[in-house]
Design a protein around this motif. Structure first.
Motif, PDB file in Angstrom:
ATOM      1  N   GLY A 261       0.822  -1.199   0.000  1.00  0.00           N
ATOM      2  CA  GLY A 261       0.000   0.000   0.000  1.00  0.00           C
ATOM      3  C   GLY A 261       0.853   1.245   0.000  1.00  0.00           C
ATOM      4  N   VAL A 262       0.226   2.353  -0.260  1.00  0.00           N
ATOM      5  CA  VAL A 262       0.890   3.659  -0.219  1.00  0.00           C
ATOM      6  C   VAL A 262       0.018   4.592   0.610  1.00  0.00           C
ATOM      7  CG1 VAL A 262       1.753   5.627  -1.521  1.00  0.00           C
ATOM      8  CG2 VAL A 262       1.970   3.327  -2.467  1.00  0.00           C
ATOM      9  N   THR A 263       0.550   5.076   1.721  1.00  0.00           N
ATOM     10  CA  THR A 263      -0.201   5.989   2.575  1.00  0.00           C
ATOM     11  C   THR A 263       0.301   7.420   2.375  1.00  0.00           C
ATOM     12  OG1 THR A 263       1.318   5.751   4.452  1.00  0.00           O
ATOM     13  CG2 THR A 263      -0.505   4.188   4.289  1.00  0.00           C
ATOM     14  N   TYR A 264      -0.588   8.346   2.613  1.00  0.00           N
ATOM     15  CA  TYR A 264      -0.210   9.766   2.620  1.00  0.00           C
ATOM     16  C   TYR A 264      -0.474  10.293   4.019  1.00  0.00           C
ATOM     17  CZ  TYR A 264       0.053  14.734   1.631  1.00  0.00           C
ATOM     18  OH  TYR A 264       0.398  16.061   1.651  1.00  0.00           O
ATOM     19  N   GLY A 265       0.573  10.867   4.609  1.00  0.00           N
ATOM     20  CA  GLY A 265       0.422  11.350   5.974  1.00  0.00           C
ATOM     21  C   GLY A 265       1.541  12.285   6.340  1.00  0.00           C
ATOM     22  N   VAL A 266       1.849  12.337   7.626  1.00  0.00           N
ATOM     23  CA  VAL A 266       2.829  13.288   8.127  1.00  0.00           C
ATOM     24  C   VAL A 266       3.830  12.581   9.027  1.00  0.00           C
ATOM     25  CG1 VAL A 266       1.382  13.920  10.113  1.00  0.00           C
ATOM     26  CG2 VAL A 266       3.147  15.502   9.314  1.00  0.00           C
ATOM     27  N   SER A 267       5.091  12.958   8.892  1.00  0.00           N
ATOM     28  CA  SER A 267       6.163  12.507   9.769  1.00  0.00           C
ATOM     29  C   SER A 267       6.591  13.687  10.617  1.00  0.00           C
ATOM     30  CB  SER A 267       7.342  11.977   8.946  1.00  0.00           C
ATOM     31  OG  SER A 267       8.419  11.615   9.792  1.00  0.00           O
ATOM     32  N   ASP A 268       6.423  13.557  11.923  1.00  0.00           N
ATOM     33  CA  ASP A 268       6.711  14.637  12.868  1.00  0.00           C
ATOM     34  C   ASP A 268       7.880  14.182  13.745  1.00  0.00           C
ATOM     35  OD1 ASP A 268       6.713  16.777  14.571  1.00  0.00           O
ATOM     36  OD2 ASP A 268       4.564  16.743  14.967  1.00  0.00           O
ATOM     37  N   VAL A 269       9.007  14.900  13.687  1.00  0.00           N
ATOM     38  CA  VAL A 269      10.231  14.479  14.372  1.00  0.00           C
ATOM     39  C   VAL A 269      10.737  15.611  15.256  1.00  0.00           C
ATOM     40  CG1 VAL A 269      12.558  13.562  14.085  1.00  0.00           C
ATOM     41  CG2 VAL A 269      10.803  13.041  12.392  1.00  0.00           C
ATOM     42  N   ARG A 270      11.243  15.243  16.420  1.00  0.00           N
ATOM     43  CA  ARG A 270      11.847  16.218  17.342  1.00  0.00           C
ATOM     44  C   ARG A 270      13.135  15.643  17.902  1.00  0.00           C
ATOM     45  NH1 ARG A 270      11.743  17.518  22.955  1.00  0.00           N
ATOM     46  NH2 ARG A 270      11.811  19.776  23.339  1.00  0.00           N
ATOM     47  N   THR A 271      14.187  16.452  17.910  1.00  0.00           N
ATOM     48  CA  THR A 271      15.471  16.080  18.488  1.00  0.00           C
ATOM     49  C   THR A 271      15.839  17.102  19.562  1.00  0.00           C
ATOM     50  OG1 THR A 271      16.295  14.977  16.501  1.00  0.00           O
ATOM     51  CG2 THR A 271      17.934  15.779  18.059  1.00  0.00           C
ATOM     52  N   ALA A 272      16.246  16.623  20.741  1.00  0.00           N
ATOM     53  CA  ALA A 272      16.654  17.505  21.834  1.00  0.00           C
ATOM     54  C   ALA A 272      17.948  16.970  22.425  1.00  0.00           C
ATOM     55  CB  ALA A 272      15.570  17.580  22.902  1.00  0.00           C
ATOM     56  N   THR A 273      19.010  17.756  22.320  1.00  0.00           N
ATOM     57  CA  THR A 273      20.302  17.390  22.895  1.00  0.00           C
ATOM     58  C   THR A 273      20.533  18.225  24.149  1.00  0.00           C
ATOM     59  OG1 THR A 273      21.152  16.938  20.678  1.00  0.00           O
ATOM     60  CG2 THR A 273      22.761  17.098  22.453  1.00  0.00           C
ATOM     61  N   PHE A 274      20.891  17.558  25.242  1.00  0.00           N
ATOM     62  CA  PHE A 274      21.044  18.225  26.532  1.00  0.00           C
ATOM     63  C   PHE A 274      22.412  17.893  27.116  1.00  0.00           C
ATOM     64  CE2 PHE A 274      20.581  18.278  31.196  1.00  0.00           C
ATOM     65  CZ  PHE A 274      20.167  19.589  31.379  1.00  0.00           C
ATOM     66  N   ALA A 275      23.154  18.927  27.517  1.00  0.00           N
ATOM     67  CA  ALA A 275      24.464  18.741  28.138  1.00  0.00           C
ATOM     68  C   ALA A 275      24.425  19.257  29.568  1.00  0.00           C
ATOM     69  CB  ALA A 275      25.539  19.473  27.340  1.00  0.00           C
ATOM     70  N   ARG A 276      24.652  18.370  30.519  1.00  0.00           N
ATOM     71  CA  ARG A 276      24.793  18.774  31.930  1.00  0.00           C
ATOM     72  C   ARG A 276      26.277  18.674  32.253  1.00  0.00           C
ATOM     73  NH1 ARG A 276      23.517  16.635  37.557  1.00  0.00           N
ATOM     74  NH2 ARG A 276      22.338  18.322  38.543  1.00  0.00           N
ATOM     75  N   ARG A 277      26.975  19.724  31.902  1.00  0.00           N
ATOM     76  CA  ARG A 277      28.426  19.739  31.918  1.00  0.00           C
ATOM     77  C   ARG A 277      28.936  20.238  33.267  1.00  0.00           C
ATOM     78  NH1 ARG A 277      32.563  23.348  29.719  1.00  0.00           N
ATOM     79  NH2 ARG A 277      34.162  22.132  28.617  1.00  0.00           N
ATOM     80  N   SER A 278      29.857  19.502  33.834  1.00  0.00           N
ATOM     81  CA  SER A 278      30.394  19.863  35.138  1.00  0.00           C
ATOM     82  C   SER A 278      31.447  20.964  34.989  1.00  0.00           C
ATOM     83  CB  SER A 278      31.019  18.648  35.815  1.00  0.00           C
ATOM     84  OG  SER A 278      31.690  19.034  36.994  1.00  0.00           O
ATOM     85  N   ILE A 279      31.311  22.015  35.796  1.00  0.00           N
ATOM     86  CA  ILE A 279      32.334  23.073  35.852  1.00  0.00           C
ATOM     87  C   ILE A 279      32.827  23.219  37.291  1.00  0.00           C
ATOM     88  CG2 ILE A 279      31.474  24.346  33.862  1.00  0.00           C
ATOM     89  CD1 ILE A 279      30.014  26.205  35.799  1.00  0.00           C
ATOM     90  N   GLN A 280      32.807  22.116  37.996  1.00  0.00           N
ATOM     91  CA  GLN A 280      33.144  22.122  39.424  1.00  0.00           C
ATOM     92  C   GLN A 280      34.624  22.455  39.640  1.00  0.00           C
ATOM     93  OE1 GLN A 280      32.317  18.463  41.368  1.00  0.00           O
ATOM     94  NE2 GLN A 280      32.744  19.212  43.415  1.00  0.00           N
ATOM     95  N   LEU A 281      34.882  23.360  40.581  1.00  0.00           N
ATOM     96  CA  LEU A 281      36.240  23.669  40.994  1.00  0.00           C
ATOM     97  C   LEU A 281      36.617  22.803  42.193  1.00  0.00           C
ATOM     98  CD1 LEU A 281      36.026  27.567  40.781  1.00  0.00           C
ATOM     99  CD2 LEU A 281      36.834  25.976  39.036  1.00  0.00           C
ATOM    100  N   ASN A 298      10.747  19.008  13.147  1.00  0.00           N
ATOM    101  CA  ASN A 298      10.428  19.104  11.726  1.00  0.00           C
ATOM    102  C   ASN A 298       9.165  18.297  11.449  1.00  0.00           C
ATOM    103  OD1 ASN A 298      11.066  19.672   8.832  1.00  0.00           O
ATOM    104  ND2 ASN A 298      11.276  17.444   8.762  1.00  0.00           N
ATOM    105  N   LYS A 299       8.316  18.826  10.584  1.00  0.00           N
ATOM    106  CA  LYS A 299       7.091  18.135  10.174  1.00  0.00           C
ATOM    107  C   LYS A 299       7.060  18.074   8.652  1.00  0.00           C
ATOM    108  CE  LYS A 299       3.413  18.796  12.530  1.00  0.00           C
ATOM    109  NZ  LYS A 299       2.208  19.381  13.164  1.00  0.00           N
ATOM    110  N   LEU A 300       6.860  16.860   8.127  1.00  0.00           N
ATOM    111  CA  LEU A 300       6.935  16.660   6.689  1.00  0.00           C
ATOM    112  C   LEU A 300       5.747  15.834   6.221  1.00  0.00           C
ATOM    113  CD1 LEU A 300       8.570  16.925   4.041  1.00  0.00           C
ATOM    114  CD2 LEU A 300       9.762  14.816   4.677  1.00  0.00           C
ATOM    115  N   PHE A 301       4.957  16.357   5.277  1.00  0.00           N
ATOM    116  CA  PHE A 301       3.856  15.621   4.659  1.00  0.00           C
ATOM    117  C   PHE A 301       4.396  14.873   3.445  1.00  0.00           C
ATOM    118  CE2 PHE A 301       1.780  18.887   7.094  1.00  0.00           C
ATOM    119  CZ  PHE A 301       0.653  18.255   7.601  1.00  0.00           C
ATOM    120  N   GLN A 302       3.997  13.610   3.312  1.00  0.00           N
ATOM    121  CA  GLN A 302       4.661  12.772   2.324  1.00  0.00           C
ATOM    122  C   GLN A 302       3.836  11.525   2.004  1.00  0.00           C
ATOM    123  OE1 GLN A 302       8.157  11.580   4.560  1.00  0.00           O
ATOM    124  NE2 GLN A 302       7.066   9.825   5.380  1.00  0.00           N
TER     125      GLN A 302
END
Length: 371
Positions: A261-281, A298-302
């Motif tokens: 089959g061939v569907t028509y719809g939407v691909s909805d993608v989210r990327t979140a990069t998080f850095a908890r970087r230590s700066i401890q003295l 990003n949202k893409l109809f396809q």
């Protein structure tokens, strides 16, 4: 051609039509011509069928690599490196279906529904002399807000969650090619929806240029570098299916089902990069951190092609004077949903993966009753 031979064509076609009508009236397969109705003929005239089954399958995803495992000595230009795919744990799901076949000329309508959920969690540790490098799907710029530099880590934890649902509605006529071979083509509509969440957490970094370990992301103080991705897809479109059964002269046989089959719809993608970087003295207590997060969606109809194939063994038996038939099936199933995993590469000029998709394969156990 002689004009008399031409005038015989209508008579030949009429004769074939009468023969087809007689074959249709005779419901017994052993006495039936090709394309006779394939199925029981209950006296109660309900003409329903119900299917239920369990699936035990494993997910496979393209465009979802979380890291590469490389030698410490050359992290900027990975050598002897291999990509790390998240471990996918097999899980259980189910199928149900309902059909009705009291239309003109024994045409049958039926609907199927499939539900599957899998959760996977894994912990990776690099061997001596190797490190994990996040892929380009993680935004490494947030480490120090400078030009992208390659981060290497000694520990990696990863997890993912997949929930897939699909439904099909078909119209077709079960047909016998011979008394032991059924071949049925159906046409209909398919709908697919799935959600996938995955996260990769890196700790205990290593600097190849200095040979120093635990520079900014020490697990002992709770520092980490994390990349989170979420995919949501839905689509609706036309579908064609083929169902075939070959019986070994009795109640046992081989079945094969396939659809495209061939569907028509939407691909909805989210990327979140998080850095908890230590700066401890050395004199800092408690630990000091510089948390930074970058997100991109990003949202893409396809159009998205999808395919399914199932092969296995079937056992069928009729009861109550041929008015009810029960079937048991066990087999292997594989499905693929193309163009659904649009992973984001979070460069300043971002881009998404093309042609990546989600696959599913494993064991299918089904039961069906016609009444």
């Amino acid at each position: 051609m002689n004009i008399r031979q031409v005038l015989r064509f209508p008579l030949v076609l009429t004769t074939l039509g009468l023969l087809a009508g007689n074959y249709q009236d005779n419901k017994k397969p052993e006495e039936c011509a090709p394309l006779c109705y394939a199925g029981p003929t209950p006296d109660c005239e309900n003409n329903f069928d119900f299917m239920a089954g369990a699936i035990y399958e494993q997910v496979n995803v393209q465009g979802a690599e979380i890291a590469s495992l490389a030698d410490r000595s050359s992290a900027q230009y990975p050598s002897n490196s291999s990509l790390v795919q998240q471990v996918e744990t097999p899980a259980w799901g189910f199928k149900v279906g309902l059909g009705y076949k009291d239309w003109s000329d024994s045409w049958r309508t039926y609907a199927n529904y499939k539900w599957f959920k899998a959760i996977s969690n894994s912990t990776y540790q690099s061997s001596y002399g190797q490190i994990y490098l996040p892929t380009a799907y993680a935004n490494q710029y947030i480490d120090n807000l400078q030009a992208v530099n390659t981060l290497g880590f000694q520990n990696l934890q990863a997890g993912n969650y997949v929930l897939l649902q699909s439904a099909q509605f078909y119209l077709g006529r079960p047909s016998l090619i011979t008394k032991n071979i059924e071949l049925t083509t159906s046409y209909g509509v398919t709908g697919t929806w799935f959600i996938r969440r995955q996260v990769a957490v890196f700790q205990n970094d290593f600097n190849p240029s200095t040979g120093a370990s635990n520079v900014s992301y020490q697990s002992s103080v709770g520092a980490f570098f994390q990349n989170y991705q979420k995919y949501v897809f839905w689509g609706v479109g036309p579908i064609v299916s083929l169902h075939s059964v070959y019986y070994f002269g009795g109640s046992i046989g081989i079945y094969a089902d396939a659809y495209a089959g061939v569907t028509y719809g939407v691909s909805d993608v989210r990327t979140a990069t998080f850095a908890r970087r230590s700066i401890q003295l050395a004199t800092s207590s408690p630990a000091l951190f510089a948390p930074i997060e970058a997100t991109l969606s990003n949202k893409l109809f396809q159009f998205s092609p999808e395919y399914n194939f199932e092969l296995g063994f079937i056992y069928s038996q009729s009861f109550f004077e041929e008015s009810v038939r029960g079937s048991f099936m066990i087999g292997y199933e594989t499905s693929y949903y193309q163009q659904t995993i649009k992973t984001i590469t979070p460069d300043i000029a971002y881009r998404v993966e093309n042609s990546a998709g989600l696959g599913l394969q494993g064991l299918v156990i089904e039961g069906k009753i016609d009444f």
